[in-house]
Design a protein around this motif. Sequence first.
Motif, PDB file in Angstrom:
ATOM      1  N   GLU A 146     100.177  22.557 153.737  1.00 17.91           N
ATOM      2  CA  GLU A 146      98.985  22.414 154.550  1.00 17.91           C
ATOM      3  C   GLU A 146      97.959  23.463 154.130  1.00 17.91           C
ATOM      4  O   GLU A 146      98.297  24.609 153.884  1.00 17.91           O
ATOM      5  N   CYS A 147      96.689  23.043 154.045  1.00 18.63           N
ATOM      6  CA  CYS A 147      95.634  23.968 153.654  1.00 18.63           C
ATOM      7  C   CYS A 147      95.379  24.956 154.789  1.00 18.63           C
ATOM      8  O   CYS A 147      95.210  24.561 155.942  1.00 18.63           O
ATOM      9  N   GLU A 148      95.384  26.222 154.431  1.00 18.29           N
ATOM     10  CA  GLU A 148      95.204  27.260 155.463  1.00 18.29           C
ATOM     11  C   GLU A 148      93.776  27.285 155.975  1.00 18.29           C
ATOM     12  O   GLU A 148      93.521  27.543 157.144  1.00 18.29           O
ATOM     13  N   ARG A 149      92.858  27.048 155.054  1.00 14.07           N
ATOM     14  CA  ARG A 149      91.445  27.194 155.401  1.00 14.07           C
ATOM     15  C   ARG A 149      91.029  26.243 156.524  1.00 14.07           C
ATOM     16  O   ARG A 149      90.311  26.620 157.427  1.00 14.07           O
ATOM     17  N   CYS A 150      91.516  25.018 156.444  1.00 12.89           N
ATOM     18  CA  CYS A 150      91.089  24.025 157.439  1.00 12.89           C
ATOM     19  C   CYS A 150      92.236  23.609 158.352  1.00 12.89           C
ATOM     20  O   CYS A 150      92.090  22.676 159.136  1.00 12.89           O
ATOM     21  N   ASP A 151      93.387  24.288 158.253  1.00 11.73           N
ATOM     22  CA  ASP A 151      94.562  23.922 159.056  1.00 11.73           C
ATOM     23  C   ASP A 151      94.953  22.472 158.854  1.00 11.73           C
ATOM     24  O   ASP A 151      95.413  21.800 159.782  1.00 11.73           O
ATOM     25  N   PRO A 199      83.521  18.525 153.364  1.00 15.92           N
ATOM     26  CA  PRO A 199      84.937  18.711 153.065  1.00 15.92           C
ATOM     27  C   PRO A 199      85.266  20.203 152.900  1.00 15.92           C
ATOM     28  O   PRO A 199      84.436  20.961 152.412  1.00 15.92           O
ATOM     29  N   CYS A 200      86.465  20.561 153.293  1.00 17.05           N
ATOM     30  CA  CYS A 200      86.937  21.937 153.139  1.00 17.05           C
ATOM     31  C   CYS A 200      86.832  22.350 151.677  1.00 17.05           C
ATOM     32  O   CYS A 200      87.192  21.594 150.776  1.00 17.05           O
ATOM     33  N   HIS A 201      86.335  23.550 151.450  1.00 15.16           N
ATOM     34  CA  HIS A 201      86.095  23.996 150.080  1.00 15.16           C
ATOM     35  C   HIS A 201      87.382  24.247 149.315  1.00 15.16           C
ATOM     36  O   HIS A 201      87.406  24.199 148.096  1.00 15.16           O
ATOM     37  N   LYS A 202      88.431  24.541 150.056  1.00 12.15           N
ATOM     38  CA  LYS A 202      89.677  24.878 149.370  1.00 12.15           C
ATOM     39  C   LYS A 202      90.450  23.628 148.951  1.00 12.15           C
ATOM     40  O   LYS A 202      90.980  23.541 147.848  1.00 12.15           O
ATOM     41  N   CYS A 203      90.507  22.637 149.830  1.00 15.66           N
ATOM     42  CA  CYS A 203      91.356  21.474 149.554  1.00 15.66           C
ATOM     43  C   CYS A 203      90.542  20.214 149.275  1.00 15.66           C
ATOM     44  O   CYS A 203      91.113  19.136 149.114  1.00 15.66           O
ATOM     45  N   ASN A 204      89.210  20.339 149.221  1.00 16.65           N
ATOM     46  CA  ASN A 204      88.329  19.193 148.981  1.00 16.65           C
ATOM     47  C   ASN A 204      88.528  18.084 149.997  1.00 16.65           C
ATOM     48  O   ASN A 204      88.413  16.905 149.653  1.00 16.65           O
TER      49      ASN A 204
HETATM   50 ZN    ZN Z   1      91.343  22.642 153.535  1.00 17.69          ZN
END
Ligand code: ZN
Length: 378
Positions: A146-151, A199-204
């Motif tokens: 799971e992407c931390e940035r956007c949970d 979109p979240c920058h980390k996970c697009n």
């Molecule tokens: Zn994300």
Amino acid sequence: MSKRDYYEVLGVERGADQKDIKKAYRRLAQKFHPDRNPGDDTSAEKFREVSEAYEVLADGEKRAAYDQFGHAGVDGQAGGGFGGAGAGGFSDIFGDVFGDIFGGGGGRRNPNAPQRGSDLRYNLELDLESAVAGTSVDIRVPRHIECERCDGDGAEPGSSKETCPTCHGHGQVRMQQGFFAVQQTCPTCHGSGQHIKVPCHKCNGEGRVRETRTLSVKIPAGVDSGDRIRLNGEGEAGINGGPHGDLYVQVSIKPHHIFERDGRHLQCEVPINFVDAALGGELEVPTLDGRVKLKIPAETQTGKLFRLRGKGVKPVRGGPAGDLLCRVVVETPVKLDEEQKDLLRKFQESLGGSNSQHSPKKSSFFDGVKKFFEDMKL
Ligand SMILES: [Zn+2]
Ligand SMILES: [Zn+2]
């Protein structure tokens, strides 16, 4: 907004054949597919346009109507922003063209429901010694977490999700097929009804990112090829907050240069010279925990199995250790000098011919052969 010409949309000639049309559609649809352009409204619009054009040009009847009457020939059954899908409809187009890329059309499952992550499998090759004794190995496992940035949400923190513009939040689009209205999963949001604007920058916008982790795996003593070790929760991250999948470490044992394993038993071949075989003696045989002495009785024949109890493998699921089976193989002497050859000739004479009591097997074999030929003469 007036509609663009369908041929122009797909970038093909008016006389293009089905293969070219399909090829053009496939290329454009992949380029503008919402999965690849999350949050991009222009792409979503283009994707819709391209899909609509293909829907018409891929269908001989509709294409003919379109060629003759233009948009007026195929419009008029508007539904879900896709114009009228005729027989076969939307899912057919997707099953046909996208089946292998995007995993086919969606089912009836609620795409917003938590889904357990996939299980992963890791193939681990072990040498026999480690498998028998047990060991601990470090493995590197790539997986999605799971992407931390956007949970896991997919939206850039601070931004919010919007209602999907294609289905207006329903997650389904409605299509008319003659008298029937058919519901299909919305292709833009895959049924979630939501659209990620930023979109979240980390996970697009995927909600998950790929990482490679090093895990230390304890291998219990006695594992064998085909055994699986399950690591709970070490598989792929779940979707929509679902639990992680599991990681299965699939064991296979490398071939050993001395021992062959058969479940809990081990086998090995021990060469002996023919003097030891004839007179008996003591052999040194290998086991997994060192050498042991093995007494060979006089008149031992080649191929004879000697069982060393408990010198096999203790099974991983419990129970007593297996045995080590040593198969002795009599080795014919090589590189003899003249004196040694002479000794053997003298030894041979001392045995007194081929039908000797000293070679009972050979004698009975040749007796059998003789009888066989005699019987044939009758
Ligand atoms: Zn994300
Ligand atoms: Zn939608």
